[in-house]
Design a protein around this motif. Structure first.
Motif, mmCIF file in Angstrom:
data_model
loop_
_atom_site.group_PDB
_atom_site.id
_atom_site.type_symbol
_atom_site.label_atom_id
_atom_site.label_comp_id
_atom_site.label_asym_id
_atom_site.label_seq_id
_atom_site.Cartn_x
_atom_site.Cartn_y
_atom_site.Cartn_z
ATOM 1 N N ASN A 560 0.850 -1.185 0.000
ATOM 2 C CA ASN A 560 0.000 0.000 0.000
ATOM 3 C C ASN A 560 0.891 1.241 0.000
ATOM 4 O O ASN A 560 1.365 1.675 1.051
ATOM 5 C CB ASN A 560 -0.913 -0.003 1.229
ATOM 6 N N GLY A 596 -6.001 5.559 7.102
ATOM 7 C CA GLY A 596 -5.926 4.201 6.607
ATOM 8 C C GLY A 596 -5.988 3.200 7.749
ATOM 9 O O GLY A 596 -6.151 3.549 8.919
ATOM 10 N N GLU A 627 -10.447 6.576 5.538
ATOM 11 C CA GLU A 627 -10.029 6.029 4.240
ATOM 12 C C GLU A 627 -9.431 4.627 4.373
ATOM 13 O O GLU A 627 -8.254 4.414 4.052
ATOM 14 C CB GLU A 627 -9.030 6.960 3.548
ATOM 15 N N GLY A 629 -9.622 0.589 3.133
ATOM 16 C CA GLY A 629 -10.063 -0.165 1.981
ATOM 17 C C GLY A 629 -10.787 -1.439 2.369
ATOM 18 O O GLY A 629 -10.950 -1.767 3.551
ATOM 19 N N LYS A 645 -19.377 4.759 3.984
ATOM 20 C CA LYS A 645 -18.648 4.850 2.724
ATOM 21 C C LYS A 645 -18.281 6.295 2.421
ATOM 22 O O LYS A 645 -19.111 7.193 2.470
ATOM 23 C CB LYS A 645 -19.499 4.275 1.584
ATOM 24 N N GLU A 648 -14.965 6.024 -3.690
ATOM 25 C CA GLU A 648 -14.323 4.887 -4.347
ATOM 26 C C GLU A 648 -12.980 5.316 -4.925
ATOM 27 O O GLU A 648 -12.851 6.423 -5.465
ATOM 28 C CB GLU A 648 -15.222 4.321 -5.451
ATOM 29 N N ALA A 649 -12.001 4.431 -4.789
ATOM 30 C CA ALA A 649 -10.664 4.688 -5.312
ATOM 31 C C ALA A 649 -10.511 4.003 -6.664
ATOM 32 O O ALA A 649 -10.980 2.878 -6.863
ATOM 33 C CB ALA A 649 -9.604 4.184 -4.339
ATOM 34 N N MET A 792 -8.730 8.482 -4.629
ATOM 35 C CA MET A 792 -10.153 8.338 -4.367
ATOM 36 C C MET A 792 -10.961 9.463 -5.009
ATOM 37 O O MET A 792 -10.517 10.609 -5.064
ATOM 38 C CB MET A 792 -10.409 8.319 -2.859
ATOM 39 N N HIS A 841 -13.952 2.817 -0.400
ATOM 40 C CA HIS A 841 -13.191 3.269 0.752
ATOM 41 C C HIS A 841 -14.172 3.787 1.807
ATOM 42 O O HIS A 841 -15.193 4.387 1.473
ATOM 43 C CB HIS A 841 -12.184 4.362 0.364
#
Length: 870
Positions: A560, A596, A627, A629, A645, A648-649, A792, A841
């Motif tokens: 990542n 993350g 954020e 995944g 939500k 989207e990435a 994203m 994400h």
């Protein structure tokens, strides 16, 4: 993690803390009210009579009750099958059956069906093509179906037998019947109307799409079977002279709904109080109490125990690495393998529940007088040192197991081994005079169930740290209240007012119970005090040079590249105890925001994620993961987080990327025009020449000025010579002049690459960024890079028509109409032209409410404002 650091200054106000405690206070109050009602209803009950009634229950009746329980659980699993039909999805029946049975076996007993059941469904169904919306819809469908059908069945039975709740409802039968029929019509008519045209029902903020008539017709027998067989299990155990079955169904439905609404785990106390109050006065309360105890054991404990044994058998075979045997048991386990694999991550929770139950049983049994003739005879034959000593040890060991169950939830290795040792000691104590072989056998079985899950308890956490959450305090308070209830119920008619609690005699059972309760209470109280005093205090501090170097090595080894943002230095770093994983985060407002998920090997990553969540809560802050995944979703569910939500990435699989085909016509034309206009791509590796950095600063300052913006942070890098000098920089030059640039973050093996800063001059042609991305992806493809992340697209991919969630409706509205302050749709359209795969994400937060406060805290960090404040 440092014990010497101070608690952050940003402590939430008292009102916010009280709101967070409100669910626990409400549940605890209802639990105490249920105990008070039970104490009043069971005042004339003799425990010896209850025990005699349980032993006198014929095996045929017990067998029929077990068969009814099996049928009821099969109906419960049918809820998932019906929900999948509602969604138009199809999965293997063995998967649906195994996952559903395990979810309900654990969820019903723990009283956490929305949590444990939802976590099981995610793990079972997410690997079989269902997304988060589908799984949320399944959970919502099953909950609504249960609530609606339980209400309808209860009202229908009440209409047939309006005197069923006469003891609790001060209305005449005609009024009750009319009210029940009107209520049934008020529920059924709109439901049928909506199902006929598959319409949508809006109840305040909740919008539900009605199932088709065929789905509704299939759900009716499932829901009827669930409630009917559950009620039949208890009805079979009740003594003669009770109400008719349909009358009893109305009582059972009312008690069930009261237990659900109370939010008390399993409805303990609330359910029993309503059943006892509704039974005819001629029915002996002791026999009704015996039936309720047997019902709890048969309908809740037996499925829970069978699910535990099945899970332990499966885990044992996985542990030894052998294929499943070809016997019937092996074939059954093979069919149930997806469901069992999905349940395995929940092992700490359910094993902690088993340990808690074992501790409660050991402690409570010490408070009760001997209930069999053999036990009473043993008390007269053996010395007091044996009989009284074993009782006191049993009470103390039970209290220790209650405390250790909190450590098992936290996956503590120390709690695991101590639990095994205490249970082994409990076996020895149970076999000492007067002896309780059933308790010894149960503890031995618990040890055998625990052993295969050794690998699940990997955390080297201090047992006294970060345990007493509001839920933990509520658990200890409920245990203490239960001890008091059992003590006074068992010895209410015992004349011990003039006896001293330290008096030892063969016929002084009340002082013995007082001593046992005192020891159990002291053990729980001292454990709670130590936990409160030993709670670690942690203050987020800027990372040291050594911490950044260690975090950088971990991030580089991951796949990542966004994890490399830990090196910006604007986030604190919390390491796992072995320093193999970390969480990067920053405090803001009332939140600790992690960027993350945890980074590092999975076992160490789970450990540091738990540490982060617990430490934030101990500091009075809300742990939030920003954020994350799809790979971190299961871990977030295990932490008790709710997923919201964010967008989207876009990820492009470079091996299949090219400019060929009709779908790439516009991109191909833009790329060709840029080449004709003199554009070229250059990728420069660090260290960079100061002259280059100066040229890039001019482009960056121009870009910021054109947007009246300033540098951001937290989730992105900032223009800083030291930061840029770490990474390769891709330049889009036009006839030698730099028109735009981006710095590249890559994994150690170069297989995954993403971009951080993307800036261009105000006079750059429109095709500049198209060219930069296209040329960059073609170059990286030639270098063997596998995936290129475009980042994203915020708020994209939200589907409120599927999720029915207020946040998704709000986010989708901003996405469609928020172009005046941010071009959400334009950003998605720009990335869409590269035909990426869109990966969801999320923001993971403790609350199920729309995450407006955590998002405001995150916006403050990203904007570069100082943390703190409200």
């Amino acid at each position: 993690m440092s014990d010497e650091a101070n608690i952050p200054a940003t402590t939430p106000p008292l009102g916010w803390r009280l709101r967070a405690l409100a669910p626990y206070l409400t549940g605890g109050a209802l639990f105490l009210l249920g105990l008070a009602a039970l104490h009043h209803l069971l005042a004339p009950v003799d425990l010896h009579e209850v025990a005699a009634q349980i032993h006198a229950t014929p095996w045929t009746v017990t067998g029929l009750a077990l068969a009814s329980t099996l049928a009821g659980y099969l109906c419960l699993a049918g809820y998932d099958w019906s929900a999948l039909r509602y969604l138009g999805k199809s999965l293997p029946p063995s998967v649906v059956l195994s996952g559903g049975l395990m979810a309900y076996a654990f969820g019903n007993t723990l009283g956490l069906t929305p949590i444990s059941g939802g976590a099981v469904r995610w793990r079972v169904y997410s690997g079989l093509g269902l997304d988060g919306y589908d799984i949320a819809a399944i959970s919502t469908f099953t909950s609504v179906s249960f609530g609606v059908m339980t209400t309808l069945v209860g009202l229908g039975a009440l209409a047939l037998h309006p005197t069923a709740l006469a003891a609790m409802v001060p209305l005449d039968p005609a009024t009750i019947r009319a009210g029940a029929l009107l209520s049934v019509a008020a529920i059924v008519a709109p439901l049928l109307w909506a199902a006929w045209g598959e319409r949508r029902l809006t109840l305040r903020r909740l919008t539900l799409r009605a199932p088709r008539l065929s789905v509704l017709a299939g759900q009716v027998p499932i829901s009827l079977g669930d409630l009917t067989f559950s009620a039949l299990t208890l009805y079979l155990l009740l003594p003669d002279g009770g109400p008719g079955f349909f009358t009893f169904v109305a009582v059972f439905a009312a008690a069930t709904m009261a237990g659900v609404v109370s939010h008390v785990p399993g409805g303990i106390g609330v359910f029993e109080a309503i059943i006892l109050a509704a039974m005819p006065a001629a029915m002996p309360p002791a026999q009704v109490a015996a039936a309720l105890l047997l019902y709890r054991m048969i309908y809740y404990m037996v499925p829970f125990a069978l699910a535990l044994v099945t899970m332990a058998l499966f885990e044992g075979w996985r542990l030894v690495g052998r294929p499943l045997p070809g016997s019937r048991v092996g074939r059954a386990l093979a069919l149930a393998e997806p469901g069992l694999r999905a349940v395995s991550p929940l092992a700490p929770l359910v094993l902690a529940a088993m340990t808690l139950g074992s501790g409660l049983w050991m402690s409570l049994s010490a408070l009760l007088p001997p209930l069999t003739e053999a036990a009473e005879t043993a008390e007269t034959l053996f010395p007091l040192a044996f009989t009284r000593g074993s009782v006191l040890l049993s009470s103390t060991l039970g209290a220790v197991l209650i405390v250790l169950s909190a450590g098992l939830v936290r996956r503590s290795a120390g709690a695991f081994w101590l639990t095994l040792a205490v249970m082994a000691g409990g076996i020895v104590v149970a076999l000492a005079p007067p002896g309780d072989p059933r308790q010894a056998a149960t503890l031995a079985l618990a040890i055998l169930i625990l052993l295969p899950f050794r690998r699940a308890f990997h955390r080297r956490a201090v047992l006294t740290h970060a345990v007493l959450t509001p839920g933990g305090l509520a658990m200890l308070a409920a245990a203490a209240a239960g001890f008091g209830f059992a003590l006074f119920l068992a010895h209410e008619s015992t004349p011990y007012a003039n006896e001293l609690w330290w008096q030892f005699a063969a016929d002084s059972r009340a002082p013995r119970a007082l001593r046992a309760s005192l020891l159990a209470g002291l053990t729980l109280g001292l454990a709670a005090l130590v936990m409160l005093l030993r709670t670690p205090r942690y203050r987020p501090l800027p990372p040291s040079v050594e911490d950044l170097a260690a975090a950088g090595r971990i991030a580089l080894a991951s796949d990542n590249p966004d994890a490399m943002l830990v090196l910006t230095g604007d986030k604190s770093v919390m390491f796992s105890r072995d320093r193999r994983a970390f969480v990067m985060f920053a405090p803001s407002g009332r939140s600790w925001l992690a960027y993350g998920g945890p980074v590092g090997p999975s076992d160490a990553a789970r450990e540091v994620a738990h540490d982060f969540a617990e430490t934030a809560r101990n500091a009075g802050m809300a742990p939030v993961f920003y954020e994350i995944g799809p790979d971190d979703v299961a871990l977030m569910l295990a932490l008790g987080m709710t997923l919201h939500k964010l967008g989207e990435a876009a990820e492009v699989a470079l091996q299949g990327f090219s400019l060929d085909g009709p779908g790439r016509k516009r991109l191909r034309a833009s790329y060709a025009k840029a080449l004709r206009d003199g554009f070229g791509l250059e990728i420069l590796s660090p260290p960079h020449d100061p002259a280059l950095i100066a040229a890039l600063r001019e482009v960056s300052d121009d870009w910021l000025a054109a947007r009246n913006a300033r540098e951001k942070g937290f989730s992105v890098g900032r223009f800083d010579p030291g930061w840029l000098d770490r990474w390769p920089v891709a330049l889009a030059r036009r006839n030698g002049r730099i028109m735009g640039f981006a710095n590249l973050l890559s994994s150690d093996d170069g297989q995954v690459t993403t971009i951080d800063l993307m800036r261009h001059s105000h006079d750059a042609p429109p095709e500049t960024m198209d060219f930069l991305f296209t040329a960059l992806m073609l170059t990286l493809k030639d270098r063997g890079c596998r995936v290129f992340s475009l980042g994203m697209a915020p708020l994209s991919g939200l589907q409120p028509e599927r999720s029915r969630r207020l946040w998704d409706r709000f986010g989708a509205l901003i996405y469609r109409h928020g172009g005046s302050f941010y071009n959400f749709a334009g950003l998605r359209a720009f990335k869409e032209k590269f035909a990426p795969e869109w990966r969801p994400h999320y923001l993971a937060a403790p609350s199920r409410l729309p995450p407006l406060r955590p998002l405001a805290d995150a916006a403050r960090l990203i904007a570069g404002k100082p943390p703190g404040g409200g």
